[in-house]
Design an enzyme around this catalytic site. Structure first.
Site, short mmCIF file in Angstrom:
data_model
loop_
_atom_site.label_atom_id
_atom_site.label_comp_id
_atom_site.label_asym_id
_atom_site.label_seq_id
_atom_site.Cartn_x
_atom_site.Cartn_y
_atom_site.Cartn_z
N GLY A 105 0.84 -1.20 0.00
CA GLY A 105 0.00 0.00 0.00
C GLY A 105 0.86 1.24 0.00
CD GLN B 100 3.30 5.79 2.53
OE1 GLN B 100 2.33 5.28 1.98
NE2 GLN B 100 4.26 5.07 3.08
CB CYS C 19 4.92 2.21 7.23
SG CYS C 19 4.51 3.74 6.36
CG HIS D 40 0.31 7.07 5.24
ND1 HIS D 40 1.46 7.48 5.89
CD2 HIS D 40 0.46 5.74 5.04
CE1 HIS D 40 2.26 6.43 6.07
NE2 HIS D 40 1.67 5.35 5.57
C1 QAP Z 1 0.82 -0.84 5.02
O1 QAP Z 1 2.96 -1.25 4.18
C2 QAP Z 1 0.46 -2.15 5.67
O2 QAP Z 1 9.77 -1.83 6.39
C3 QAP Z 1 1.65 -1.02 3.77
O3 QAP Z 1 11.58 -2.92 4.78
C4 QAP Z 1 1.41 -2.96 6.25
O4 QAP Z 1 3.60 -1.91 2.17
C5 QAP Z 1 -0.84 -2.53 5.72
C6 QAP Z 1 7.64 -2.56 3.54
C7 QAP Z 1 1.05 -4.17 6.83
C8 QAP Z 1 -1.20 -3.72 6.28
C9 QAP Z 1 -0.26 -4.54 6.84
C10 QAP Z 1 8.06 -2.11 4.78
C11 QAP Z 1 8.57 -3.13 2.70
C12 QAP Z 1 6.25 -2.42 3.09
C13 QAP Z 1 9.37 -2.25 5.18
C14 QAP Z 1 3.91 -1.70 3.31
C15 QAP Z 1 10.29 -2.82 4.32
C16 QAP Z 1 9.89 -3.25 3.09
C17 QAP Z 1 5.25 -1.89 3.83
CO CO Z 2 2.42 3.43 5.54
#
Ligand code: QAP
Ligand code: CO
Length: 168
Positions: free
Chosen positions: A46, A51, A92, A138
């Site tokens: 997402g 962002q 995130c 966000h």
């Molecule tokens: C939000 O988050 C989310 O730290 C989206 O090293 C997260 O896409 C919604 C990501 C979990 C529901 C459940 C984060 C990738 C991606 C990191 C993301 C990383 C590599 C996060």
């Molecule tokens: Co986020």
């Protein structure tokens, strides 16, 4: 298409409240394409416009394994349809390297517009509901670290600030 730089916590621009989208034009659809490219490249599920330093109310997501189910929400609003909380380990792209449990309502009803201005509504639960609530936060200047204890948040902030100094 183009990759967009992603703002990282504690950048104060992540605290801006986004304004409603009023023109559904090629510029908006180009932004949506660039946000998808940026999200997929970063291996995210997402991404909110905030962002990438665009303070308009839109977000993209794709929670599918195959990365073939893109969803776009412009001017999204939600209501809770199941108050029961679910805990989920959230991350995130703006808080890289950190994952923590956050509790949110299990099911929501979302109303939004598509990139052409058509209105739609859908119900979401489980990970999809988590993701939509996280991304709408966000747009309101809120981050998942705001749900953690001040101590945890401060530790994450300190570590990321150190990383940012190293690469500056
Ligand atoms: C939000 O988050 C989310 O730290 C989206 O090293 C997260 O896409 C919604 C990501 C979990 C529901 C459940 C984060 C990738 C991606 C990191 C993301 C990383 C590599 C996060
Ligand atoms: Co986020």
């Amino acid at each position: 298409m183009a990759l967009l730089p992603i703002l990282e916590f504690p950048d104060p621009r992540l605290r801006k409240v986004a304004v409603p989208v009023t023109s559904f034009d090629d510029g908006l659809r180009n932004l949506v394409d660039n946000m998808f490219e940026t999200m997929y490249k970063a291996e995210g599920i997402g991404l909110a416009a905030t962002q990438v330093n665009v303070h308009k109310r839109l977000l993209v997501l794709d929670i599918s394994e195959e990365k073939d189910s893109p969803l776009v929400f412009v001017n999204p609003e939600f209501e809770v349809i199941e108050e029961a909380l679910q805990e989920y380990q959230e991350g995130c792209l703006s808080v890289p390297g950190f994952f923590e449990e956050v509790s949110r309502p299990r099911a929501i009803r979302v109303q939004a517009q598509d990139p052409h201005g058509e209105s739609f509504a859908m119900e979401a639960r489980d990970v999809l509901a988590v993701c939509i609530q996280h991304e709408i936060d966000h747009l309101n200047g809120k981050l998942f670290v705001d749900y953690l204890s001040p101590l945890k948040r401060q530790r994450i902030r300190g570590k990321l600030e150190k990383e940012h100094k190293k690469s500056a």
